[in-house]
Design a protein around this motif. Structure first.
Motif, mmCIF file in Angstrom:
data_model
loop_
_atom_site.group_PDB
_atom_site.id
_atom_site.type_symbol
_atom_site.label_atom_id
_atom_site.label_comp_id
_atom_site.label_asym_id
_atom_site.label_seq_id
_atom_site.Cartn_x
_atom_site.Cartn_y
_atom_site.Cartn_z
ATOM 1 N N ALA A 19 -85.708 7.339 52.763
ATOM 2 C CA ALA A 19 -85.438 7.723 51.449
ATOM 3 C C ALA A 19 -86.181 6.505 50.643
ATOM 4 O O ALA A 19 -85.912 5.205 51.183
ATOM 5 C CB ALA A 19 -84.059 7.983 51.040
ATOM 6 N N LEU A 63 -83.640 18.684 45.450
ATOM 7 C CA LEU A 63 -82.411 18.205 45.677
ATOM 8 C C LEU A 63 -81.610 18.973 46.814
ATOM 9 O O LEU A 63 -81.167 19.994 46.401
ATOM 10 C CB LEU A 63 -81.658 17.727 44.689
ATOM 11 N N ARG A 68 -82.799 12.993 42.656
ATOM 12 C CA ARG A 68 -82.665 12.289 43.892
ATOM 13 C C ARG A 68 -82.386 10.839 43.456
ATOM 14 O O ARG A 68 -82.425 10.498 42.423
ATOM 15 C CB ARG A 68 -84.210 12.238 44.505
#
Ligand code: BTN
Length: 264
Positions: free
Chosen positions: A258, A129, A60
């Motif tokens: 995120a 992911l 990530r």
């Protein structure tokens, strides 16, 4: 140490869709990249891509995923759900529940860390992911990439990961014995099918509830780093897209797409 055996995984599988087609490689750049190409060329729903090692394993936030041969699991799954593109991130939650469940069957102290890390005794053992292709807001396919540290020893983690090894672990380290990779992979594929079906048949709210049950930070004070900013507050939940909800000291809620969360 040997390459993952597709036949032995298949013998152990009881699933109907996930894992019916398995592509196994000794070494690839990234199983997510291979999965993407195969999906673009029509690989069916539930196809699995496994590699013994990756030379460009992706994590990530543009990080690297350490992927040495002979020890871990690096796997990508192709899903073709008939859902809106905005709901695709829910499949990341599906995957983290499935991993947490496969691990929890062996180690009690297993939790999910937002957005999609799986921890044993507070240390990261697995990550997810996800990528997708969509047209006109409808999903064509979703690639769910899963990395699980299975048999890395502490010495290997130190050598391969450097400082990061302090916050990482492997299932072998937690259990004190070697893990049969094919068996773990088959168990995980089974869990993936269960939770994918829950998502399709019961819906989003079931996935969000199940995810929150396994989340280590609910109602805890956290520091979140995102977009070059830092905020502190109480981890209150995730919304219907899987975004993190943090209640700040001034009472307002911040929605985070995120970032990294640190428990305070
Ligand atoms: C993360 O926690 O940062 C996500 C890690 C995801 C790693 C897996 S390994 C299999 C698949 N292929 C990749 O290149 N990445 C994912």
């Amino acid at each position: 140490m040997e390459t993952m055996g597709t036949e032995s995984i298949k013998k152990l599988l009881k699933t109907e869709t996930v894992g019916k087609t398995i592509y196994s490689f000794e070494e690839v750049g990234s199983t997510n990249e291979v999965a993407y190409e195969l999906a673009r060329h029509g690989a069916p729903e539930g196809s699995i891509i496994i590699a013994d090692s990756q030379t460009r394993g992706k994590g990530r936030l543009q990080r690297r995923w350490i992927s040495p041969p002979g020890v871990n699991l690096y796997m990508s799954v192709i899903f073709r759900p008939r859902i809106a593109a905005k709901d695709a991130p829910l499949l990341t939650l599906v995957a983290s529940i499935a991993i947490a469940q496969a691990i929890k069957n062996k180690v009690d102290d297993t939790q999910i860390k937002w957005p999609n890390d799986v921890l044993i005794q507070g240390k990261k053992v697995a990550g997810v992911l996800t990528g997708m292709q969509a047209s006109q807001d409808k999903v064509d396919f979703v690639i769910v990439g899963i990395g699980v540290n299975l048999n890395m020893t502490r010495e290997m983690m130190q050598k391969e990961m450097g400082e990061v090894s302090e916050i990482a672990t492997s299932l072998r380290e937690a259990l004190g014995h070697e893990i049969e990779r094919e068996k773990f992979t088959a168990d995980l594929i089974g869990e993936l099918e269960v939770w994918y079906q829950e998502f399709l048949q019961v819906g989003k709210s079931r996935i969000i509830n199940e995810w929150m049950k396994r989340w280590g930070a609910i109602d805890r004070r956290v520091l979140v780093r995102f977009d070059g900013r830092e905020i502190e507050g109480i981890a209150s939940g995730i919304d219907e897209n899987g975004y993190l909800l943090v209640k700040k000291n001034d009472g307002t809620m911040e929605r985070i797409i995120a970032g990294d969360v640190i428990l305070l």
